[in-house]
Design a protein around this motif. Structure first.
Motif: not given
Length: 433
Positions: A283-287, A301-302, A306-307
Motif C-alpha cells: 500500500e505504501d511504496a515508501f515502506n 517493484l515500483l 502501485s508497488a
C-alpha cells in the motif's frame, strides 16, 4: 602475488592545497551534471582532469595538465611514499561512526587470467574506452581505484595509525565524509607493505572501468614496445587498498530502473511474475525497502500508481538456466537479472550490459520519483550485498552484472595524481626504490 610500489605523487602546491575542499571532486562515474558544472567554475579543480569538459575534453585535459606542471600548480613529491587515506563516515539512520582505513600505492595492472586481481562485476565498454583515451593522452592516473586485500592480523594498520598523527590534508567531501591523507616515507615500513601484499590476491571493489582501461593500455603498449621490460610506468595502476577483515566496508544496494520498453504494460508484466514469484501488493511504496530487508530473493517493484513485493518461489531456483555454479545462481542479483530482467522483461542476459533500457540508481527516493514522474516505467528495488557474497563471486571466477555493488564511501579525486610517464615514474638515483 600482487606487486605494489610506492610512488612520488603529483600534488597541488602549498598555496592551492590550503583550499583543498575546493579542489577535490567525485569520481567520474558518480559525479552528477549539476556537480560538474559547479566544479568546472574553479579552474584548478581536479574535475578538469577526471571528467574534462567539451567535445575536445581529453585533449584539453592533457594540455591543462602540462600547464599545471609547468606553472607549478601541481608538483611531484621528491621522495617515494605510501599514502595513507582514512575516511570517517556514518550511515543514514545510524549514529555509529566508521573509519575506513587504507593506503594508496601503485599496483601492477595484472591480466584477469593471472588471478592476482579479481573482478566481481562486468564493465560497460563505452566507459572503458573513455578511460583508455584519457590515460593515453594524459599519462596520468587521476584517481585511485579501490582494492581489497585480506589480513586478519591487521599488521599494516599500526603503521597507518602512526602516520595519521601527521596528516597532509583533511577535508569534508560531497558525501559528508571526512577524508584524511598522510604519507609514510620510512623505507623499512614501506618494504613491509610490499612484503605483506606480495602473496595476496586483491579483489577489485570499485573502479572496474578505470582498471580495465589501465590493463588494456598496458597490453597495447607491450605490443608496440619491442624493448618492453615490465618496469615501465604503463605497467602500473593507482589503487587504494583496504582490509576485508575490517568492520568498515559497507556495500550499498544499486537498484534497477527500467525505461523505454516498447508495448510496456504493468498488467501484463505482473501476470508474467505469477509463474515464478509470490506477489504481495504494497500500500505504501515508501515502506518497500523495509518490507524486503533481509529476505532472500525478495524485491520491490515500483510503478507509477502501485508497488509490489515479489519473492521467488523456492522451488524455482532450480529452473535458472544460466551456466553458473550453484552459489552464484542463488545470489539475489542473479535471480533479479535472470527471472525479472530476462524472463519477465525480455532483455536477454547477453544484452543487459549494453541495454539502453536499464539504468542504475542507488537512491530509493530517486527511483520512486522517476516512476511517479513518468521518467521511467518501473523500478526494481533490491537488498544490499554482503562482503561474503563478493568474495564468493571473485573466488569462483565468475562475475556479477555491472553496477552490482556500491562500496561506500567512494574515494575522492584530487588528493594526489600518479604519472605513468617513464621520466616521472622511474626511481631517481638517490631512491632506494
Amino acid at each position: 602475488m600482487a606487486e605494489i610500489k610506492p610512488l612520488r605523487a603529483w600534488r597541488y602546491n602549498g598555496e592551492l592545497s590550503a583550499q583543498m575542499d575546493e579542489l577535490t571532486s567525485p569520481l567520474f562515474d558518480v559525479v552528477s551534471n549539476k556537480q560538474r558544472e559547479k566544479l568546472y567554475q574553479n579552474p584548478f579543480n581536479s574535475i578538469h582532469l577526471s571528467v574534462p569538459k567539451g567535445n575536445n575534453g581529453i585533449e584539453n585535459a592533457a594540455t591543462l595538465l602540462q600547464k599545471w606542471k609547468d606553472e607549478g600548480a601541481i608538483q611531484q613529491d621528491p621522495v617515494y611514499g605510501i599514502y595513507v587515506y582514512y575516511q570517517y563516515f556514518s550511515l543514514a539512520g545510524s549514529t555509529k561512526q566508521y573509519c575506513r582505513k587504507g593506503f594508496i600505492c601503485n599496483i601492477k595492472a595484472y591480466d584477469w587470467d593471472e588471478k592476482v586481481i579479481l573482478r566481481h562485476e562486468n564493465t560497460i565498454p563505452k566507459a572503458v574506452n573513455d578511460r583508455i583515451d584519457l590515460l593515453e593522452k594524459t599519462q596520468l592516473n587521476v584517481s585511485p581505484t579501490h582494492g581489497l586485500y585480506t589480513d586478519p592480523s591487521f599488521e599494516l594498520e599500526q603503521y597507518m595509525d602512526e602516520s595519521m598523527k601527521y596528516p597532509l590534508y583533511e577535508t569534508e567531501d560531497y558525501q559528508g565524509v571526512r577524508d584524511v591523507l598522510s604519507i609514510i616515507h620510512d623505507a623499512s615500513v614501506i618494504n613491509r607493505f610490499l612484503e605483506m601484499l606480495h602473496d595476496k590476491q586483491v579483489i577489485l571493489a570499485d573502479g572496474h572501468h578505470r582498471y580495465e582501461g589501465s590493463l588494456l593500455y598496458r597490453k597495447r603498449m607491450m605490443e608496440s614496445n619491442p624493448q618492453h621490460t615490465g618496469h615501465e610506468g604503463y605497467n602500473y595502476h593507482l589503487m587504494y587498498l583496504t582490509n576485508t577483515e575490517a568492520d568498515d566496508l559497507r556495500i550499498l544496494p544499486t537498484h534497477r530502473v527500467i525505461k523505454d520498453l516498447p508495448h510496456f504494460s504493468e498488467q501484463e508484466i505482473m501476470k508474467k511474475f505469477e509463474e515464478d514469484f509470490i506477489i504481495k501488493p504494497v500500500e505504501d511504496a515508501f515502506n518497500i525497502n523495509e518490507i524486503i530487508l533481509g529476505k532472500q530473493w525478495a524485491f520491490g517493484l515500483l510503478f507509477k500508481d502501485s508497488a509490489y513485493k515479489v519473492r521467488l518461489k523456492p522451488e524455482k531456483i532450480d529452473t535458472l538456466k544460466w551456466d553458473f555454479p550453484d552459489k552464484i545462481k542463488r545470489l539475489d542479483l542473479t535471480v533479479m537479472h535472470y527471472f525479472i530482467i530476462e524472463k519477465v522483461l525480455n532483455i536477454p542476459g547477453r544484452d543487459q550490459r549494453t541495454s539502453e533500457n536499464i539504468d542504475f540508481d542507488r537512491s530509493f527516493s530517486d527511483c520512486l520519483a522517476r516512476v511517479i514522474k513518468n521518467e521511467a516505467q518501473m523500478a526494481i528495488i533490491t537488498n544490499d550485498i554482503s562482503m561474503a557474497d563478493v568474495k564468493e563471486v571473485c573466488y569462483s571466477g565468475y562475475t556479477m552484472p555491472q553496477k552490482s555493488t556500491y562500496f561506500y564511501p567512494k574515494v575522492i579525486c584530487g588528493f594526489l595524481f600518479s604519472s605513468i610517464k617513464d621520466e616521472e615514474f622511474q626511481s631517481p638515483p638517490h631512491s632506494c626504490f
